[in-house]
Design a protein around this motif. Structure first.
Motif, PDB file in Angstrom:
ATOM      1  N   ARG A 112      -6.571   5.832   2.814  1.00  0.00           N
ATOM      2  CA  ARG A 112      -7.166   4.612   3.312  1.00  0.00           C
ATOM      3  C   ARG A 112      -7.664   3.872   2.088  1.00  0.00           C
ATOM      4  O   ARG A 112      -8.242   4.486   1.195  1.00  0.00           O
ATOM      5  CB  ARG A 112      -8.323   4.928   4.254  1.00  0.00           C
ATOM      6  CG  ARG A 112      -7.978   5.720   5.485  1.00  0.00           C
ATOM      7  CD  ARG A 112      -9.156   5.765   6.460  1.00  0.00           C
ATOM      8  NE  ARG A 112     -10.408   6.142   5.805  1.00  0.00           N
ATOM      9  CZ  ARG A 112     -11.613   5.750   6.215  1.00  0.00           C
ATOM     10  NH1 ARG A 112     -11.733   4.958   7.265  1.00  0.00           N
ATOM     11  NH2 ARG A 112     -12.697   6.148   5.587  1.00  0.00           N
ATOM     12  N   VAL A 121      -9.545  -0.040   9.279  1.00  0.00           N
ATOM     13  CA  VAL A 121      -9.237  -0.053   7.852  1.00  0.00           C
ATOM     14  C   VAL A 121      -8.069  -0.987   7.622  1.00  0.00           C
ATOM     15  O   VAL A 121      -7.007  -0.815   8.202  1.00  0.00           O
ATOM     16  CB  VAL A 121      -8.894   1.364   7.348  1.00  0.00           C
ATOM     17  CG1 VAL A 121      -8.434   1.301   5.896  1.00  0.00           C
ATOM     18  CG2 VAL A 121     -10.108   2.260   7.479  1.00  0.00           C
ATOM     19  N   MET A 134      -3.740   0.711   4.080  1.00  0.00           N
ATOM     20  CA  MET A 134      -3.432   2.133   3.909  1.00  0.00           C
ATOM     21  C   MET A 134      -2.216   2.239   3.022  1.00  0.00           C
ATOM     22  O   MET A 134      -1.408   1.307   2.946  1.00  0.00           O
ATOM     23  CB  MET A 134      -3.178   2.810   5.251  1.00  0.00           C
ATOM     24  CG  MET A 134      -4.402   2.835   6.145  1.00  0.00           C
ATOM     25  SD  MET A 134      -4.291   4.065   7.437  1.00  0.00           S
ATOM     26  CE  MET A 134      -4.347   5.585   6.511  1.00  0.00           C
ATOM     27  N   ILE A 193      -8.238   4.809  12.106  1.00  0.00           N
ATOM     28  CA  ILE A 193      -7.816   3.972  10.981  1.00  0.00           C
ATOM     29  C   ILE A 193      -7.735   2.521  11.422  1.00  0.00           C
ATOM     30  O   ILE A 193      -7.345   1.660  10.659  1.00  0.00           O
ATOM     31  CB  ILE A 193      -6.451   4.415  10.409  1.00  0.00           C
ATOM     32  CG1 ILE A 193      -5.334   4.229  11.458  1.00  0.00           C
ATOM     33  CG2 ILE A 193      -6.522   5.848   9.930  1.00  0.00           C
ATOM     34  CD1 ILE A 193      -3.947   4.459  10.893  1.00  0.00           C
TER      35      ILE A 193
END
Length: 122
Positions: free
Chosen positions: A97, A31, A34, A28
Motif C-alpha cells: 500500500r 488507500v 497500491m 484497501i
C-alpha cells in the motif's frame, strides 16, 4: 498497519505466465495507491507496477506490455498478471500500500510482507 501476504510465485519457463495475488488483512478501499515491487539477488528493490483507486496504472519500462496490475477493493486483493516472462523477471515480488509524499515520490505504508518468489528459466 495492514499485513500483506503475497502468493502465486513459482518456477516457469521463459515465455510463460504467472498471476500473483496480494491479500491484505484490512481494507484497501481507502488507500489510493497500491503497487508491486521486485528485488533480484544483489539488486535494489524496484517498482514493477502501480495502480490508483480509480484504476490509473503505471508500469516500469521493463514490464510494459507484458504485465497487468489490477485490484479488487471488495476482496482487498491486489493482482499482477505476468505474461511473456523473461529470465530477467526472476526476483522476489512484493506488494505494498503506498502513500504519496509532497515531492511526488511513493512510499510503503506498511512493513514489507514475505514476498513471493518468481523464477523464470531460459
Amino acid at each position: 498497519q495492514v499485513q500483506l501476504v503475497e502468493s502465486g510465485g513459482g518456477l516457469v519457463q521463459a515465455g510463460g505466465s504467472l498471476r500473483l495475488s496480494c491479500a491484505a488483512s484490512g481494507s484497501i478501499f481507502n488507500v489510493n495507491y497500491m503497487g508491486w515491487y521486485r528485488q533480484a539477488p544483489g539488486k535494489e528493490r524496484e517498482v514493477v507496477a502501480r495502480i490508483s483507486s480509480r484504476g490509473s496504472t503505471y508500469y516500469g519500462d521493463s514490464v510494459k506490455g507484458r504485465f497487468t496490475i489490477s485490484r479488487d477493493n471488495v476482496k482487498s486483493t491486489l493482482y499482477l498478471q505476468m505474461n511473456s516472462l523473461k529470465p530477467e523477471d526472476t526476483a522476489m515480488y512484493y506488494c505494498a500500500r503506498l502513500g504519496l509524499s509532497h515531492d511526488g515520490s511513493y512510499f510503503p505504508l506498511d512493513s514489507w510482507g514475505p514476498g513471493t518468489k518468481v523464477t523464470v528459466s531460459s
